[in-house]
Design an enzyme around this catalytic site. Structure first.
Site, PDB file in Angstrom:
ATOM      1  N   CYS A  21       0.829  -1.210   0.000  1.00  0.00           N
ATOM      2  CA  CYS A  21       0.000   0.000   0.000  1.00  0.00           C
ATOM      3  C   CYS A  21       0.867   1.265   0.000  1.00  0.00           C
ATOM      4  CB  CYS A  21      -0.974  -0.004   1.174  1.00  0.00           C
ATOM      5  SG  CYS A  21      -0.186  -0.302   2.732  1.00  0.00           S
ATOM      6  N   ASN A  22       2.127   1.129   0.393  1.00  0.00           N
ATOM      7  CA  ASN A  22       2.986   2.308   0.441  1.00  0.00           C
ATOM      8  C   ASN A  22       3.973   2.414  -0.707  1.00  0.00           C
ATOM      9  OD1 ASN A  22       1.950   3.419   2.796  1.00  0.00           O
ATOM     10  ND2 ASN A  22       3.104   1.968   4.039  1.00  0.00           N
ATOM     11  N   HIS A  65      18.995   0.517  -2.232  1.00  0.00           N
ATOM     12  CA  HIS A  65      17.563   0.782  -2.049  1.00  0.00           C
ATOM     13  C   HIS A  65      16.841  -0.484  -1.582  1.00  0.00           C
ATOM     14  CE1 HIS A  65      13.689   2.678  -2.653  1.00  0.00           C
ATOM     15  NE2 HIS A  65      13.299   1.572  -3.295  1.00  0.00           N
ATOM     16  N   GLN A  98       6.323  -8.670   2.938  1.00  0.00           N
ATOM     17  CA  GLN A  98       5.760  -8.313   1.627  1.00  0.00           C
ATOM     18  C   GLN A  98       6.790  -8.538   0.512  1.00  0.00           C
ATOM     19  OE1 GLN A  98       4.675  -4.455   3.051  1.00  0.00           O
ATOM     20  NE2 GLN A  98       2.496  -4.921   3.117  1.00  0.00           N
TER      21      GLN A  98
END
Lengths: 271, 440
Positions: free
Chosen positions: B51-52, B97, B118
């Site tokens: 969701c982010n 990252h 996730q």
């Protein structure tokens, strides 16, 4: 004493020491290594198993029960305290860490049991004496658990009142759990102590050969401790005294009980 | 050699309205990652969609072309131009990252554990779709190890992060399990309701008390609790375990005397008071009462602040772990980078020696029998291995240093390794034996 019993005794004492050190490390937050977190309760369990083996070996070798004399009773007291802590730890979260408070006491009791090792004087023997020792031992074991929980309660309450939510707050059980376990322990210990005192009066009466009955200071302190524990229970039910007040009452009562025990240990003529 | 490229957007780069256009439902993840892996120039692919964040990772020989493909793929999925909202990292940047994402250093709440799960789901989907190989696949596995190390070696997962979590932590410290504990919200402040909802999630029962009964009723219906008028406050306090106050009242809503009386009725049962209102709703002297634990907004924010402060130290430690792991990863990659050069060098030597040997065996040495020929071949092999030992070691050693590529480039130029060998029709790939010796 046989080699098996000697070995089991030595290993149990050593493991109690190790368990106490590990639980203290955990409680103080000095280490959060997995081997410390798991090691404390496991060492305590292993120590209790060795202690149990020692008690069984002694029992079979000497045909003397676990409450035959002050020496045996001290060892049984130590074992009962540890078993109670382990049992409580299975049902209530994080309570095993409280074992850090009782481990030194357990080691001391175990060592003291060797000093006062032996049979009760024949003229004091009999079922009533065994009942006296057994009841007082069970009662004191329950009060030992209540004492440890009460000390933990005061520490935890201080953290909450002072608004310090650091490591100690996170590691100790909740106030509710500590209060509940302490109360239940006192509720178990008080009837046992009552029975012990009554049996003790009979034993004293039998030992008194002539003259007016002699009342010792230990008996006064024992009655005082009994009264304190009774007040803790009564005031909780009647006036809602719980938490901090109950913890303080329990600690005071326990100190009285320990004083009586030390008094008997120092007396040469105790059974 | 393949380079890893990531193009994506997260909570910082794009608003939720845009992120939700790129949302990938769990059941569509397999298909989406297959689609991503089929992009031109992509040898490997991974799609992280939460969701982010939505991030498309791919590995291929041409990073520029790959980045363009990833951007247009994302834009196609969103059905909108995304250029200003997308970020892009390549090579070392992409590795850093991914390490940071898995270590929860790029999350809204730093240290939250969900992101690792996730990414693991994304990895499983890519694995299932067959879009991972020895480049990106190894990088993702390494990122999981980095995340584990960060969580083990730093305090990033510990500490408090919000008023609601502090309230829950405190309530559990007082009451243990919160199942069926009674939580009373006095007023209608958002923060108070947030704290109450946090307790509710742990099984506590909610009651809302407000000056306006209608408002209380509305909030109670919204949050699954019971509504009460403010006139019931004393009775409600007697029956509650946690009271969260956030009214706009300018006087104390709960005085010390009222609470003392309530504690008598409660027969000493602990009462946890959270006063979020400014001006305060609860008389601060009530905090001195036995079994009453009073926390005001300053106390709570101080605890939250302590948590964040502790976390900032942990965050710095976690970043240091990521940097260290990234350096190790680069060294390993560089060592891997020397392998093709070493293999090509061995192949060139072998091919040249073999060609010379064959020429001699049909010329001046044609009288040699099979045994002598084998002995000659073995001697040539041994000579070649001895000659190549020092350059091989030098290439491996240099490849782990900062100037890693220079020696390999020089070697390729000196021995014309990128040109077709003399007498050969094309540049044959190194034999498996040459590659094995190069890596060994």
């Amino acid at each position: 004493m046989g080699t098996v019993a000697d070995t089991a005794f030595g290993v149990a004492a050593l493991l109690y020491g190790v368990a106490g050190a590990l639980l203290l490390l955990q409680l103080s937050g000095a280490s959060a290594a997995p081997w410390v977190l798991k090691g404390g309760p496991r060492a305590l369990l292993l120590a209790a198993a060795c202690h149990l083996a020692y008690t069984a070996a002694e029992w079979s070798a000497r045909a003397a029960g676990p409450f035959a004399s002050l020496g045996e009773a001290l060892s049984s007291l130590a074992l009962l305290v540890v078993l109670a802590i382990l049992a409580v730890g299975r049902s209530e979260r994080r309570t095993q860490v409280v074992g850090a408070f009782v481990a030194p006491l357990v080691v001391l009791l175990l060592l003291a049991s060797r000093v006062r090792h032996g049979h009760a004087p024949p003229h004091l023997g009999g079922a009533i004496l065994v009942a006296h020792i057994a009841s007082v031992t069970v009662g004191t074991a329950a009060f030992s658990v209540a004492f440890a929980m009460s000390v933990a309660y005061l520490l935890q309450e201080r953290q909450v009142k002072k608004k310090r939510l650091g490591g100690l707050f996170q590691r100790l059980p909740s106030l509710d759990v500590l209060d509940r376990v302490a109360w239940r322990s006192v509720a178990v210990g008080l009837p046992a102590l009552t029975l012990g005192i009554v049996c003790g009066l009979f034993v004293g009466h039998r030992a008194q050969t002539s003259g007016a009955p002699v009342v010792t200071w230990q008996q006064y302190v024992a009655l005082g401790a009994w009264a304190l524990f009774a007040a803790v229970l009564l005031l909780r039910v009647a006036a809602g005294w719980r938490g901090r007040r109950a913890a303080l009452g329990t600690i005071l009562g326990y100190l009285g009980a320990v004083l009586v025990l030390v008094g008997y240990l120092l007396r040469g003529d105790a059974p | 050699m393949s380079a890893v490229v990531v193009v994506g957007m997260n909570h910082r780069s794009a608003p939720v309205a845009l992120r939700e256009q790129l949302a990938v439902p769990a059941e569509e993840l397999d298909g989406a990652v297959r689609d991503l892996g089929a992009l031109e120039g992509a040898r490997e692919a991974l799609l992280v969609a939460t969701c982010n964040r939505v991030e498309a990772y791919a590995a291929g020989p041409d990073p520029d072309a790959l980045a363009r493909s990833l951007r247009s793929w994302l834009a196609r999925r969103a059905g909108a131009a995304l250029e200003t909202y997308l970020y892009e990292h390549r090579g070392e940047g992409a590795a850093r990252h991914l390490f940071r994402v898995c270590a929860s250093l790029d999350s809204i709440v730093v240290g939250e554990p969900q992101i690792l799960g996730q990414v693991k789901e994304a990895h499983a989907a890519a694995d299932e779709a067959g879009t991972l190989g020895g480049g990106l696949g190894r990088l993702v596995t390494r990122a999981f190890q980095v995340a584990k190390r960060v969580r083990t070696e730093t305090g990033i997962a510990a500490g408090q992060v919000s008023v609601a979590s502090v309230a829950v932590d405190l309530a559990r410290g007082i009451f243990g399990e919160l199942q069926n504990r009674r939580v009373l919200v006095v007023g209608a402040g958002k923060m108070a309701l947030g704290a109450a909802r946090g307790l509710q999630r742990h099984g506590a029962l909610l009651a809302v008390c407000n000056r306006s009964y209608d408002r209380a009723l509305k909030l109670a219906q919204e949050h699954g609790g019971t509504a009460h008028p403010l006139t019931d406050l004393s009775l409600l306090v007697q029956a509650s375990d946690v009271v969260v106050c956030s009214t706009a009242a300018t006087r104390f809503v709960l005085t010390r005397e009222e609470l003392q009386a309530a504690m008598k009725s409660r027969r000493g049962r602990a009462l946890f008071l959270i006063d979020i209102a400014v001006p305060r709703n609860v008389d601060p002297r009530a905090g001195d009462l036995d079994s009453v634990y009073l926390y005001n907004v300053d106390d709570l924010e101080k605890i939250v602040g302590e948590g964040l402060e502790g976390r900032s130290v942990a965050t710095a430690q976690a970043e240091a772990v990521v940097t260290e792991e990234l350096r190790l990863w680069q060294r390993e990659q560089q060592a891997q980078g020397a392998v093709p050069t070493i293999a090509a060098l061995r192949q060139r030597f072998r091919a040249t020696a073999q060609a010379e040997l064959e020429r001699s065996l049909v010329g001046r040495l044609k009288h040699l029998g099979p045994e002598e020929r084998r002995a000659l071949e073995a001697m040539l092999d041994a000579t070649m291995n001895k000659l190549l030992h020092a350059p091989t070691m030098a290439l491996k050693a240099q490849s782990e240093g900062p100037e890693g590529g220079a020696l390999a480039t020089a070697t390729r130029a000196l021995f014309a390794l990128d040109d077709a060998p003399e007498g050969a029709q094309g540049s044959a790939p190194p034999t498996p034996e040459a590659r094995r010796k190069a890596t060994g």
